[in-house]
Design a protein around this motif. Structure first.
Motif, PDB file in Angstrom:
ATOM      1  N   LEU A   1      -0.859   6.462   8.527  1.00 24.86           N
ATOM      2  CA  LEU A   1      -0.559   5.038   8.636  1.00 24.86           C
ATOM      3  C   LEU A   1      -1.230   4.325   7.472  1.00 24.86           C
ATOM      4  O   LEU A   1      -2.454   4.399   7.315  1.00 24.86           O
ATOM      5  N   PRO A   2      -0.464   3.648   6.621  1.00 24.62           N
ATOM      6  CA  PRO A   2      -1.069   2.998   5.447  1.00 24.62           C
ATOM      7  C   PRO A   2      -2.040   1.889   5.837  1.00 24.62           C
ATOM      8  O   PRO A   2      -1.944   1.279   6.903  1.00 24.62           O
ATOM      9  N   ALA A   3      -2.973   1.637   4.937  1.00 23.31           N
ATOM     10  CA  ALA A   3      -3.898   0.524   5.119  1.00 23.31           C
ATOM     11  C   ALA A   3      -3.127  -0.767   5.315  1.00 23.31           C
ATOM     12  O   ALA A   3      -2.092  -0.992   4.698  1.00 23.31           O
ATOM     13  N   GLY A   4      -3.634  -1.614   6.205  1.00 23.44           N
ATOM     14  CA  GLY A   4      -2.998  -2.887   6.509  1.00 23.44           C
ATOM     15  C   GLY A   4      -2.354  -2.888   7.876  1.00 23.44           C
ATOM     16  O   GLY A   4      -2.368  -3.902   8.575  1.00 23.44           O
ATOM     17  N   PHE A   5      -1.814  -1.747   8.298  1.00 23.12           N
ATOM     18  CA  PHE A   5      -1.139  -1.669   9.596  1.00 23.12           C
ATOM     19  C   PHE A   5      -2.114  -1.440  10.751  1.00 23.12           C
ATOM     20  O   PHE A   5      -1.803  -1.761  11.900  1.00 23.12           O
ATOM     21  N   GLY A   6      -3.270  -0.842  10.475  1.00 29.09           N
ATOM     22  CA  GLY A   6      -4.100  -0.295  11.539  1.00 29.09           C
ATOM     23  C   GLY A   6      -4.875  -1.301  12.361  1.00 29.09           C
ATOM     24  O   GLY A   6      -4.924  -2.495  12.040  1.00 29.09           O
ATOM     25  N   PRO A   7      -5.513  -0.836  13.451  1.00 29.19           N
ATOM     26  CA  PRO A   7      -6.400  -1.675  14.265  1.00 29.19           C
ATOM     27  C   PRO A   7      -7.532  -2.223  13.404  1.00 29.19           C
ATOM     28  O   PRO A   7      -8.045  -1.547  12.517  1.00 29.19           O
ATOM     29  N   GLY A   8      -7.890  -3.467  13.654  1.00 23.81           N
ATOM     30  CA  GLY A   8      -8.902  -4.111  12.837  1.00 23.81           C
ATOM     31  C   GLY A   8      -8.333  -4.713  11.573  1.00 23.81           C
ATOM     32  O   GLY A   8      -9.035  -5.425  10.856  1.00 23.81           O
TER      33      GLY A   8
ATOM     34  N   SER B   1       0.110   2.683  -7.412  1.00 24.57           N
ATOM     35  CA  SER B   1      -0.161   2.917  -5.992  1.00 24.57           C
ATOM     36  C   SER B   1      -0.595   1.648  -5.282  1.00 24.57           C
ATOM     37  O   SER B   1      -1.233   0.775  -5.872  1.00 24.57           O
ATOM     38  N   GLY B   2      -0.271   1.590  -4.006  1.00 18.86           N
ATOM     39  CA  GLY B   2      -0.743   0.499  -3.165  1.00 18.86           C
ATOM     40  C   GLY B   2      -1.761   0.961  -2.153  1.00 18.86           C
ATOM     41  O   GLY B   2      -2.066   0.225  -1.215  1.00 18.86           O
ATOM     42  N   VAL B   3      -2.304   2.163  -2.324  1.00 15.48           N
ATOM     43  CA  VAL B   3      -3.297   2.698  -1.388  1.00 15.48           C
ATOM     44  C   VAL B   3      -4.689   2.530  -1.981  1.00 15.48           C
ATOM     45  O   VAL B   3      -5.023   3.179  -2.964  1.00 15.48           O
ATOM     46  N   PRO B   4      -5.499   1.645  -1.434  1.00 13.61           N
ATOM     47  CA  PRO B   4      -6.853   1.474  -1.946  1.00 13.61           C
ATOM     48  C   PRO B   4      -7.608   2.805  -1.986  1.00 13.61           C
ATOM     49  O   PRO B   4      -7.610   3.560  -1.023  1.00 13.61           O
ATOM     50  N   GLY B   5      -8.202   3.081  -3.129  1.00 13.46           N
ATOM     51  CA  GLY B   5      -8.990   4.290  -3.277  1.00 13.46           C
ATOM     52  C   GLY B   5      -8.217   5.508  -3.728  1.00 13.46           C
ATOM     53  O   GLY B   5      -8.817   6.543  -4.021  1.00 13.46           O
ATOM     54  N   SER B   6      -6.883   5.421  -3.803  1.00 14.69           N
ATOM     55  CA  SER B   6      -6.103   6.583  -4.213  1.00 14.69           C
ATOM     56  C   SER B   6      -6.128   6.729  -5.733  1.00 14.69           C
ATOM     57  O   SER B   6      -6.641   5.869  -6.459  1.00 14.69           O
ATOM     58  N   THR B   7      -5.552   7.822  -6.226  1.00 15.67           N
ATOM     59  CA  THR B   7      -5.632   8.159  -7.651  1.00 15.67           C
ATOM     60  C   THR B   7      -5.125   7.042  -8.551  1.00 15.67           C
ATOM     61  O   THR B   7      -5.717   6.739  -9.596  1.00 15.67           O
TER      62      THR B   7
ATOM     63  N   PRO C   1      -9.750  -3.739   2.459  1.00 15.64           N
ATOM     64  CA  PRO C   1      -9.616  -2.739   1.388  1.00 15.64           C
ATOM     65  C   PRO C   1      -8.783  -3.201   0.205  1.00 15.64           C
ATOM     66  O   PRO C   1      -8.875  -2.610  -0.872  1.00 15.64           O
ATOM     67  N   PHE C   2      -7.950  -4.225   0.377  1.00  8.34           N
ATOM     68  CA  PHE C   2      -7.114  -4.681  -0.726  1.00  8.34           C
ATOM     69  C   PHE C   2      -7.830  -5.657  -1.661  1.00  8.34           C
ATOM     70  O   PHE C   2      -7.298  -6.002  -2.708  1.00  8.34           O
ATOM     71  N   ASP C   3      -9.012  -6.138  -1.290  1.00  9.54           N
ATOM     72  CA  ASP C   3      -9.757  -7.047  -2.153  1.00  9.54           C
ATOM     73  C   ASP C   3     -10.436  -6.218  -3.233  1.00  9.54           C
ATOM     74  O   ASP C   3     -11.333  -5.427  -2.953  1.00  9.54           O
ATOM     75  N   ALA C   4      -9.999  -6.404  -4.484  1.00  5.47           N
ATOM     76  CA  ALA C   4     -10.484  -5.561  -5.586  1.00  5.47           C
ATOM     77  C   ALA C   4     -11.371  -6.314  -6.554  1.00  5.47           C
ATOM     78  O   ALA C   4     -11.540  -5.899  -7.704  1.00  5.47           O
ATOM     79  N   GLY C   5     -11.933  -7.434  -6.136  1.00  7.60           N
ATOM     80  CA  GLY C   5     -12.866  -8.150  -6.988  1.00  7.60           C
ATOM     81  C   GLY C   5     -12.179  -8.942  -8.081  1.00  7.60           C
ATOM     82  O   GLY C   5     -11.123  -9.531  -7.879  1.00  7.60           O
ATOM     83  N   SER C   6     -12.766  -8.964  -9.281  1.00  4.06           N
ATOM     84  CA  SER C   6     -12.220  -9.744 -10.380  1.00  4.06           C
ATOM     85  C   SER C   6     -12.506  -9.039 -11.695  1.00  4.06           C
ATOM     86  O   SER C   6     -13.331  -8.128 -11.774  1.00  4.06           O
ATOM     87  N   SER C   7     -11.794  -9.480 -12.733  1.00  6.50           N
ATOM     88  CA  SER C   7     -11.962  -8.921 -14.074  1.00  6.50           C
ATOM     89  C   SER C   7     -12.183 -10.050 -15.064  1.00  6.50           C
ATOM     90  O   SER C   7     -11.627 -11.137 -14.924  1.00  6.50           O
TER      91      SER C   7
ATOM     92  N   CYS D   1       0.834  -1.166   0.000  1.00  6.82           N
ATOM     93  CA  CYS D   1       0.000   0.000   0.000  1.00  6.82           C
ATOM     94  C   CYS D   1       0.873   1.221   0.000  1.00  6.82           C
ATOM     95  O   CYS D   1       2.020   1.138   0.357  1.00  6.82           O
ATOM     96  N   ASP D   2       0.353   2.329  -0.488  1.00  7.71           N
ATOM     97  CA  ASP D   2       1.181   3.521  -0.450  1.00  7.71           C
ATOM     98  C   ASP D   2       0.563   4.549   0.458  1.00  7.71           C
ATOM     99  O   ASP D   2      -0.545   4.408   0.928  1.00  7.71           O
ATOM    100  N   ALA D   3       1.300   5.588   0.712  1.00  9.21           N
ATOM    101  CA  ALA D   3       0.765   6.677   1.502  1.00  9.21           C
ATOM    102  C   ALA D   3       0.032   7.631   0.567  1.00  9.21           C
ATOM    103  O   ALA D   3      -0.252   7.312  -0.568  1.00  9.21           O
ATOM    104  N   GLN D   4      -0.251   8.850   1.043  1.00 12.93           N
ATOM    105  CA  GLN D   4      -1.029   9.772   0.245  1.00 12.93           C
ATOM    106  C   GLN D   4      -0.284  10.199  -0.998  1.00 12.93           C
ATOM    107  O   GLN D   4       0.919  10.419  -0.980  1.00 12.93           O
ATOM    108  N   PRO D   5      -0.980  10.325  -2.141  1.00 14.30           N
ATOM    109  CA  PRO D   5      -0.322  10.781  -3.360  1.00 14.30           C
ATOM    110  C   PRO D   5       0.122  12.216  -3.235  1.00 14.30           C
ATOM    111  O   PRO D   5      -0.417  12.987  -2.439  1.00 14.30           O
ATOM    112  N   ALA D   6       1.134  12.578  -4.019  1.00 18.49           N
ATOM    113  CA  ALA D   6       1.600  13.955  -4.005  1.00 18.49           C
ATOM    114  C   ALA D   6       0.513  14.865  -4.552  1.00 18.49           C
ATOM    115  O   ALA D   6      -0.438  14.439  -5.204  1.00 18.49           O
ATOM    116  N   ALA D   7       0.670  16.163  -4.267  1.00 19.03           N
ATOM    117  CA  ALA D   7      -0.346  17.119  -4.682  1.00 19.03           C
ATOM    118  C   ALA D   7      -0.426  17.221  -6.196  1.00 19.03           C
ATOM    119  O   ALA D   7       0.578  17.106  -6.889  1.00 19.03           O
ATOM    120  N   PRO D   8      -1.625  17.432  -6.753  1.00 19.63           N
ATOM    121  CA  PRO D   8      -1.759  17.609  -8.195  1.00 19.63           C
ATOM    122  C   PRO D   8      -0.990  18.830  -8.669  1.00 19.63           C
ATOM    123  O   PRO D   8      -0.718  19.749  -7.908  1.00 19.63           O
TER     124      PRO D   8
END
Length: 878
Positions: free
Chosen positions: A185-192, A836-842, A773-779, A21-28
């Protein structure tokens, strides 16, 4: 890169798969540049402990924390529309620092899991389910040899070690920001989720992660053990051509291949296939379950396949070479590879390289610089053996030589439980003893143990190789670098504007004359002096290499480089190189298409793209003639007439006979064929090979389908012994089973009721298959088992067909590189998931649609092109 595509590298092939996962993307761009202050104080915060946990070896003395202090000048980071970061730095050290920092921004959680995988520390954060994996990593000494390799490079190539030091400092800068709360804190590390914090890296960690990757691509332990088990249990399986290639497509061009011994000698080799097959006997079902459990327990160590090829300029549209590569690995979220561009050359440094690296490792592993493009597939040189050796508690005896055994203990932390003690027994410089409970059946007798050795049990310097390739100025320089390779078991292929170079050189034992050599693909008799390594290695001239040959192209797809497996035997070859290679389905299609294209001439980038996404099923060429013959025979055979007279069967037959053999999304015939070949494989082989069938069909079905093709086409003396009911009856029975399955699965066997897209898909699954959050379904994807655009999936779940044909592997990128008039490479690419490794990021899942549909986009390299395609900018400040 590899498959090593086979019985799922089940025991010790270490996985390239990791979550991330990655952290926040840089500013546009339109919101202004972002400035990140990178101070030496921040980098030094919470430095790693000076001592490295010793376990079964004594670590080097002194601090293992990176010594890099601070950037010498600002580093500009420009992200293009693909999300690829382009790093512009003043020095080589600075660009490596920025590379480590930026990879951690994009993939910190994935990197942390990769680091823990390589150290055998996953159970500490995942739990007991990863204890077995940690034990195997500890047994193979991944930390030891990674750390000793770091020390060797530091001593012999301090300028290279300094780059890894800077990269590690960059990673630690991001870790420090996250732990200080100044970065999320990137997704994956947190509580839950997995609920732990990222750790600072030691300077040894990139070497240790790289050692894990390299060990994966060298391993053949599982092949040798499974072969030993089968040979002991099922005499009838010995008559099968287990190692024989399915096609005659081999990597080296025909005019560059070694001459077989049989063509040079007068005495005929011993015939190993003419002995009668022993009477069939049933294997205890509980034994079959234990073999399956053995392989399933090591399934996290799976890896994939790969394709690459290069075409000489005399055949192309612009008179300069073309090179194409698509490594195949498990499709995970995020991808196992990370794309970036390191440029220090514009300001006086030596790097200007763009491409992909394995997450958790520094540099660019596959891509192009200003003069060359390169790619790789996994090779299969036999770099390891196992011996049955007499064991006396404190020593073993190998060919009359007594070797001391040093017992030690690895302590493995387990989340929520007490730490586990894991005993390891080292045998001097000869390897390690395998655990007595490793195999589900005894493969030793009395007081014997299994001694395991790999030529990679030594400090090596692959960092020198890869960083050298990153800066190579010609295909000739690339070739010279790969000649000095030690344990990176890859088919390396490169091109520049003038020509191409293929080489695969590693530390392969020279085992002597194959005519007198015991079979090295099974457990060897440790009392036989002929089995012991002499210390001599195969020289580079006796390992695979080419400049294109008379035909003007080189292609590899994990297949046999020399053609030694063309007859399924090793004792008539000029030397022994290896046994277990891909059957050659992808290689045959690539070679056939390249022959067609080069004969036509003016090969284009679009031609290369079409070949990378090709879904023609060469296995169908092997199987469908038997269906045609059986259908015709049924017209005059009363016992078979019932199959032919069924209108539903006739509709299926007509659909297959009219099929273009492409595994296309909108076609019905691929569904019919997938069912037919699997029901037929079970009907022909399962009752004879039992353990082999269930173990392999549930992991690497292409090897069972290879045996099916050899049997149907009677390519070995005892083929009819495996088709007791007669080939025609078995084929038509399987067609009828396919009809019944289709009716149950889709409500009707009518081909109008289903398409490949309704049944086949590629799952985008996170490591450990945990929801989140890392489960992205199928194609809905094209391709299948053995197609160039490989999309391998399992048909059976036990004895029953699965609801969906769900692939979990494929090309982790597809790249085609051409060369401009000034010799500068230019690449087009597509890849799954996103940078990116951050679910939902750009840049999370933003490249998935291109990958599914085979759309290629330019990969900006020149500064003007990067600026024109820029989407985000930031600056790392000293």
């Amino acid at each position: 890169m590899g498959l090593r595509s086979s019985v799922e590298r089940s025991l010790c092939a270490l996985s390239l798969v990791a979550l991330g996962c990655d952290a926040q993307p840089a500013a546009p761009v339109d919101s202004g540049a972002v400035t990140v202050d990178v101070t030496d104080a921040a980098v030094a915060a919470d430095a790693p402990d000076a001592a490295v946990a010793a376990g079964c070896y004594t670590p080097p003395t002194g601090s293992r924390a990176p010594t890099f202090q601070r950037l010498s000048a600002p580093v500009e980071v420009v992200r293009d529309s693909l999300g690829i970061p382009h790093l512009y730095a003043a020095t080589d050290d600075d660009v490596f620092f920025a590379s480590g920092y930026t990879q951690a921004v994009d993939r910190l959680f994935q990197m942390e899991l990769m680091r823990r995988s390589a150290r055998g520390e996953l159970a500490a954060v995942i739990g007991r389910e990863k204890l077995g994996q940690d034990q195997l990593v500890r047994l193979m000494g991944v930390v030891r040899w990674g750390t000793e390799s770091a020390e060797r490079v530091r001593r012999e190539h301090p300028e290279i070690h300094r780059l890894l030091d800077a990269w590690t400092a960059g990673v630690n800068r991001r870790v420090a920001e996250v732990n200080a709360g100044t970065a999320p804190l990137p997704a994956g590390f947190g509580p839950g989720e997995f609920d732990f914090r990222p750790a600072l890296w030691t300077v040894d960690d990139p070497y240790i992660v790289s050692r894990l990757i390299l060990f994966q691509n060298a391993n053949q332990l599982d092949y040798d053990l499974l072969s030993t088990i089968i040979n002991g249990l099922l005499p009838e399986a010995n008559a099968l051509p287990l190692s024989r290639s399915l096609t005659t497509a081999f990597i080296q061009p025909p005019d560059e291949r070694p001459m077989p011994v049989m063509a040079r000698r007068t005495r005929a080799p011993r015939e190993r296939r003419s002995v009668p097959v022993a009477p069939r006997r049933r294997v205890d079902p509980s034994l079959m379950a234990r073999v399956d459990a053995l392989l399933e327990g090591a399934s996290p160590f799976a890896h994939g396949a790969s394709n690459n090829w290069a075409v000489a300029g005399r055949h192309t549209f612009n008179g300069r070479p073309l090179i194409a590569g698509d490594p195949h690995q498990p499709i995970r979220t995020p991808s196992v590879m990370w794309a970036h561009h390191m440029n220090s050359a514009a300001r006086g440094g030596t790097f200007d390289v763009l491409g992909f690296s394995f997450a958790g490792a520094p540099g660019v592993h596959l891509g192009h610089n200003r003069r060359i493009g390169w790619t790789a597939t996994t090779a299969y040189p036999d770099m390891m053996d196992i011996w049955r050796v007499p064991y006396g508690g404190t020593s073993v005896t190998l060919a009359g030589r007594e070797l001391a055994v040093r017992a030690c203990t690895e302590t493995i932390a387990v989340k929520g439980e007490a730490a586990q003690a894991y005993p390891v027994e080292l045998v001097g410089d000869q390897g390690v003893l395998l655990p007595t409970n490793l195999t589900p059946v005894p493969v030793t007798s009395g007081s014997e143990r299994l001694l395991y050795q790999w030529t990679g049990f030594r400090p090596t310097q692959e960092a020198v190789l890869f960083f050298g390739i990153d800066r190579a100025a010609s295909a000739e320089a690339f070739d010279a670098l790969t000649r000095e390779n030690e344990i990176a078991a890859f088919n390396f292929l490169a091109a520049d504007a003038q020509g191409l170079a293929y080489r695969s050189t590693v530390l392969v034992p020279d085992r002597g004359d194959p005519r007198t050599m015991p079979n090295p693909s099974t457990a060897l008799d440790g009392t036989d002096p002929r089995t012991v390594w002499t210390g001599t290695l195969l020289t580079a001239d006796r390992q695979p290499h080419s400049r294109g040959g008379a035909r003007g192209f080189v292609a590899s797809a994990n297949n046999d480089p020399f053609g030694f497996t063309g007859n399924g035997r090793y004792d008539d070859d000029p030397f022994y190189y290896g046994t277990w290679f891909d059957p050659g389905t992808r290689a045959a299609r690539i070679e056939s298409e390249l022959t067609r294209l080069t004969t036509r001439g003016t090969v284009t980038v679009a031609d290369m793209e079409a070949l990378q996404t090709d879904t023609y099923n060469t296995l169908a060429d092997e199987v469908l003639p038997s269906l045609r013959d059986a259908w015709q025979a049924a017209a005059t055979a009363p016992a078979l007439m019932r199959y032919r007279s069924d209108p539903a069967n006739a509709a299926l037959y007509d659909a297959l006979m009219a099929w273009d053999k492409r595994m296309a999304r909108d076609a019905a015939a691929p569904v019919i064929y997938e069912g037919l070949q699997h029901f037929l494989a079970r009907a022909v082989l399962a009752d004879d090979v039992q353990v082999l069938f269930d173990a392999v069909i549930s992991r690497e079905p292409v090897y069972i389908l290879k045996l099916l093709a050899h049997t149907l086409n009677r390519r070995f003396p005892m083929a009819d012994r495996f088709m007791q009911q007669g080939r025609d009856a078995l084929v038509l029975q399987s067609l009828d089973e396919t009809r019944a399955w289709l009716a149950q699965r889709f409500g009707s066997a009518d081909p109008a009721r289903y398409r490949w897209r309704d049944y086949h898909r590629t799952a985008l699954r996170p490591m450990f298959d945990r929801a989140g959050p890392f489960d992205a379904g199928s194609s809905q994807t094209e391709g299948s088992i053995g197609t160039v655009n490989v999309s391998q999936a399992l048909f059976f779940d036990g004895a029953q067909p699965r609801m969906f044909h769900e692939s979990r592997a494929g090309a982790v990128y597809r790249m085609v590189t051409s060369f401009g008039a000034d010799g500068t490479p230019s690449a087009v690419v597509n890849f799954p998931i996103g940078v990116s490794g951050v679910p939902g990021s750009t840049h999370w899942l933003d490249t998935q649609d291109d990958w599914v549909n085979g759309r290629y986009r330019p990969m900006p390299y020149e500064r003007a092109a990067v600026d024109a395609d820029a989407r985000e900018r930031s600056t790392l400040m000293p």
